[in-house]
Write an enzyme that holds these catalytic residues in place. Sequence first.
Site, PDB file in Angstrom:
ATOM      1  N   CYS A   1     139.214 -16.492  17.383  1.00 23.66           N
ATOM      2  CA  CYS A   1     138.039 -17.169  17.934  1.00 23.66           C
ATOM      3  C   CYS A   1     136.820 -16.958  17.031  1.00 23.66           C
ATOM      4  CB  CYS A   1     137.823 -16.718  19.375  1.00 23.66           C
ATOM      5  SG  CYS A   1     136.833 -17.876  20.317  1.00 23.66           S
TER       6      CYS A   1
ATOM      7  N   HIS B   1     142.928 -16.119  22.104  1.00 27.36           N
ATOM      8  CA  HIS B   1     142.846 -14.649  22.116  1.00 27.36           C
ATOM      9  C   HIS B   1     144.156 -14.000  22.568  1.00 27.36           C
ATOM     10  CE1 HIS B   1     138.370 -14.352  21.882  1.00 27.36           C
ATOM     11  NE2 HIS B   1     138.402 -15.513  22.486  1.00 27.36           N
TER      12      HIS B   1
ATOM     13  N   GLU C   1     145.009 -11.101  22.117  1.00 22.99           N
ATOM     14  CA  GLU C   1     144.686  -9.712  22.509  1.00 22.99           C
ATOM     15  C   GLU C   1     144.345  -9.606  24.001  1.00 22.99           C
ATOM     16  OE1 GLU C   1     142.742 -11.779  20.912  1.00 22.99           O
ATOM     17  OE2 GLU C   1     140.624 -11.459  21.407  1.00 22.99           O
TER      18      GLU C   1
HETATM   19  N1  GLN Z   1     131.664 -19.529  20.940  1.00 26.44           N
HETATM   20  C1  GLN Z   1     131.662 -18.305  20.179  1.00 26.44           C
HETATM   21  C2  GLN Z   1     131.015 -18.514  18.826  1.00 26.44           C
HETATM   22  O1  GLN Z   1     130.818 -19.624  18.424  1.00 26.44           O
HETATM   23  C3  GLN Z   1     133.083 -17.802  19.978  1.00 26.44           C
HETATM   24  C4  GLN Z   1     133.670 -17.419  21.306  1.00 26.44           C
HETATM   25  C5  GLN Z   1     134.708 -16.349  21.233  1.00 26.44           C
HETATM   26  O2  GLN Z   1     134.883 -15.633  20.241  1.00 26.44           O
HETATM   27  N2  GLN Z   1     135.378 -16.153  22.347  1.00 26.44           N
HETATM   28  O3  GLN Z   1     130.672 -17.555  18.165  1.00 26.44           O
END
Ligand code: GLN
Length: 188
Positions: free
Chosen positions: A81, A172, A174
């Site tokens: 992410c 994710h 994790e």
């Molecule tokens: N929306 C977040 C970002 O742009 C990322 C979200 C996440 O890591 N769960 O940094």
Amino acid sequence: MRVGVIAIQGDFEKHVKALRACAIDGLEVVEARTPQDLASVERAIIPGGESTTVGLLMQRYGMADALKSAAADGMPIWGTCMGMIMMADAIEGRDQFSLGLLRIQVKRNAFGAQVHSFEDTVEVAGLDEAVLGVFIRAPVISKIQAPAEILATYRGHIVGVRQGNLLGTSFHPELTDDTRLHQFFLKL
Ligand code: GLN
């Protein structure tokens, strides 16, 4: 083998737990906050979190340069992410800092305001069975260029990438009990 989870901000503790749950003999898991910490590990994970904040802090404390040279030396690095956003070449529609490790462009918060978070099955190349993808204000990969390859897709969106020893996922693993992607990363 020593693995470092970049522990500047975000859900790094979940990755530490997931790595330990892999129960691999001789595997040591540490939180990495400084370039010195990173120099003591052979692999690194950049967790989920807030990419604008982490980008600023990484630059300020030298972690950005340390990660770039580690990647250039062939260190396996996986971003989930926010971590994948940090590893991208470009962030769509924004002039925001990123490490430029993966030949991809990402779109932040790509699933829109109404679907901040959801879970659904995701097809991952090389895994026989789909994984449960947990998406939290997740990005998608809006452009991909060789040598980066598609690792995972969800309803026509590219949500996972592999480029040699570098991995990125929008979701994710994790946050689930399924350690298959962590095991896959540890074998790169
Ligand atoms: N929306 C977040 C970002 O742009 C990322 C979200 C996440 O890591 N769960 O940094």
